[in-house]
Design a protein around this motif. Structure first.
Motif, PDB file in Angstrom:
ATOM      1  N   ARG A   1       0.399  -1.211  -0.171  1.00  0.00           N
ATOM      2  CA  ARG A   1      -0.192   0.012   0.312  1.00  0.00           C
ATOM      3  C   ARG A   1       0.960   0.949  -0.372  1.00  0.00           C
ATOM      4  O   ARG A   1       1.473   1.174   0.437  1.00  0.00           O
ATOM      5  CB  ARG A   1      -1.037  -0.521   1.214  1.00  0.00           C
ATOM      6  N   ARG A   2       0.463   1.766  -0.883  1.00  0.00           N
ATOM      7  CA  ARG A   2       1.088   3.353  -1.076  1.00  0.00           C
ATOM      8  C   ARG A   2       1.301   4.124   0.248  1.00  0.00           C
ATOM      9  O   ARG A   2       2.315   4.582   0.553  1.00  0.00           O
ATOM     10  CB  ARG A   2       1.007   4.558  -1.553  1.00  0.00           C
ATOM     11  N   ALA A   3       0.702   3.938   1.162  1.00  0.00           N
ATOM     12  CA  ALA A   3       0.588   4.407   3.265  1.00  0.00           C
ATOM     13  C   ALA A   3       1.605   3.974   3.121  1.00  0.00           C
ATOM     14  O   ALA A   3       2.433   4.793   3.990  1.00  0.00           O
ATOM     15  CB  ALA A   3      -0.505   4.357   3.116  1.00  0.00           C
ATOM     16  N   ASP A   4       1.594   2.933   3.335  1.00  0.00           N
ATOM     17  CA  ASP A   4       2.964   1.849   3.945  1.00  0.00           C
ATOM     18  C   ASP A   4       4.075   2.667   3.313  1.00  0.00           C
ATOM     19  O   ASP A   4       5.000   2.318   4.709  1.00  0.00           O
ATOM     20  CB  ASP A   4       3.032   0.315   3.819  1.00  0.00           C
ATOM     21  N   VAL A   5       4.567   2.377   2.960  1.00  0.00           N
ATOM     22  CA  VAL A   5       5.843   3.060   1.650  1.00  0.00           C
ATOM     23  C   VAL A   5       6.212   3.772   2.672  1.00  0.00           C
ATOM     24  O   VAL A   5       7.450   4.540   2.405  1.00  0.00           O
ATOM     25  CB  VAL A   5       5.512   2.605   0.377  1.00  0.00           C
TER      26      VAL A   5
END
Length: 321
Positions: free
Chosen positions: A213-217
Motif C-alpha cells: 500500500r502506498r500509505a505503508d511505503v
C-alpha cells in the motif's frame, strides 16, 4: 505497575503522567529515548515492542490498532524509539551498536516495568536487540521474560546479505551498502537532506513484498528520513557483525513465535528458519508475498500472533500463581 512520571519530550509543555502520552527516558549515558505506553496500568504483564533499523515506534502502529480490536487482552504495551531513531537523541560516538541497544532496553525495563512478566517482540534490529539482551542480561531474561516474538529478523550472517540480487549484482549491492554506512558515519547533520519522493522508490523495492500500500511505503520512508544519519551508519556496521545464534539458547522453553515474509530482501527466509531451528518449540509463520515490513504488510496476522502469545503467557502465569 507503578506509574513513573517522566520529563516531557523537548518542545512540549509539561504534562502529568498519562499512559497514552509520549515520554522521555534518559539512559545512564545521558541519551534521551522517546517512550510511549498504552493499555491498562494494572495489566498482569507487559508487551514490549522493539522496532528495527531506520524506523521508530510508529512501525507498530497498525499492529497495535489490530491488537486492540481483537478484544480483551491482559497486557500493557510499551514502545520506544531506539537511540538515533525517531524522536530519541542521536547515538553518542561509539554507542551505535546492538550491544548498547540491549543495555538501553535493560535500563528502560528496570525503570518503567520494574516487576511482572514481559513479552518481548522485535522487528529486524529490534529482534537482534532482544537476542543481545539474552546474551548480556541473562538473569533478566531468565527471571522476567515469559515470551518472545521475532519478526523479520536474523541471528547472524548479515554480512552476507545480497538484497535478493544474484551473483555479481548481489555482491555489488552489499559492498555499496557497506560504503554507504561508512559515509553516513561521517554525516554531520541530524537529518538526511532528502525528500520523501526521493527515497520512496528504493523503500518500496528493498523492504516491501508484492503490491504494498502506498500509505505503508510513505510511512516507512518518513521514519527513515527522521533517523539520525551517523547513528544509522553505525548500526548498519553493528548489524553486519551480529552473531547471536548461541544466545537464543537462553530463550528455549519460553513461548515463542518466529514470523517471516518469503520476499524479505534484508532478512531473507533462511534467517528466520535459523532462529526457529534454535527454538524448536517456537511457532513458525511464513507470509507468502510479504517483504521485510510485516508490521505494515501483515499487521492483522502479526497482531493475532502476538495476542495468542500474550494469552498463552498469561495462562501459564495464572497456573503458576
Amino acid at each position: 505497575m507503578t506509574a513513573i512520571e517522566a520529563r516531557p519530550v523537548a518542545g512540549r509543555p509539561p504534562a502529568p503522567w498519562d499512559p497514552v502520552r509520549e515520554h522521555r527516558f534518559v539512559t545512564s549515558d545521558g541519551t534521551a529515548l522517546h517512550v510511549r505506553s498504552s493499555g491498562p496500568a494494572a495489566a498482569p504483564l507487559t508487551l514490549v515492542l522493539v522496532h528495527g533499523w531506520t524506523q521508530d515506534h510508529r512501525t507498530w502502529d497498525r499492529v497495535v490498532d489490530e491488537f486492540d480490536r481483537m478484544g480483551d487482552t491482559p497486557a500493557r504495551m510499551l514502545r520506544y524509539d531506539l537511540r538515533g531513531h525517531g524522536a530519541s537523541a542521536p547515538a553518542r560516538p561509539g554507542t551505535a551498536t546492538i550491544e548498547q541497544l540491549a543495555d538501553d532496553l535493560a535500563e528502560l525495563l528496570a525503570a518503567r516495568v520494574p516487576d511482572g512478566p514481559l513479552v518481548l517482540a522485535g522487528h529486524s534490529m529490534g529482534g537482534m536487540t532482544i537476542m543481545a539482551l539474552a546474551e548480556r542480561h541473562p538473569e533478566l531474561v531468565e527471571r522476567r521474560v515469559a515470551g518472545v516474538a521475532f519478526v523479520a529478523t536474523s541471528c547472524g550472517s548479515m554480512d552476507r546479505i545480497t538484497l535478493g540480487l544474484p551473483g555479481v549484482l548481489g555482491t555489488g549491492a552489499a559492498a555499496f551498502e557497506r560504503r554507504l554506512a561508512a559515509l553516513l558515519l561521517r554525516h554531520r547533520k541530524d537529518r538526511l537532506p532528502l525528500r520523501p519522493a526521493t527515497v520512496y522508490p528504493g523503500t518500496r523495492l528493498l523492504v516491501f513484498g508484492r503490491r504494498p500500500r502506498r500509505a505503508d511505503v510513505r510511512d516507512v520512508a518518513a521514519q527513515l528520513l527522521v533517523a539520525h544519519p551517523a547513528s544509522v551508519g553505525g548500526f548498519q556496521q553493528s548489524i553486519s557483525r551480529h552473531d547471536r545464534r548461541v544466545a537464543l539458547a537462553r530463550l528455549r522453553g519460553k513461548p515463542a513465535v518466529v514470523l517471516a515474509g518469503d520476499r524479505d530482501r534484508l532478512c531473507p527466509l533462511p534467517h528466520a528458519e535459523a532462529i526457529a531451528a534454535e527454538l524448536p518449540e517456537a511457532g513458525f509463520v511464513r507470509y507468502p508475498g510479504a517483504g521485510h515490513m510485516l508490521a505494515h504488510e501483515r499487521a492483522a496476522g502479526v497482531a493475532a500472533r502476538l495476542v495468542t502469545l500474550v494469552r498463552t503467557v498469561a495462562e501459564r502465569q495464572g497456573r503458576r500463581a
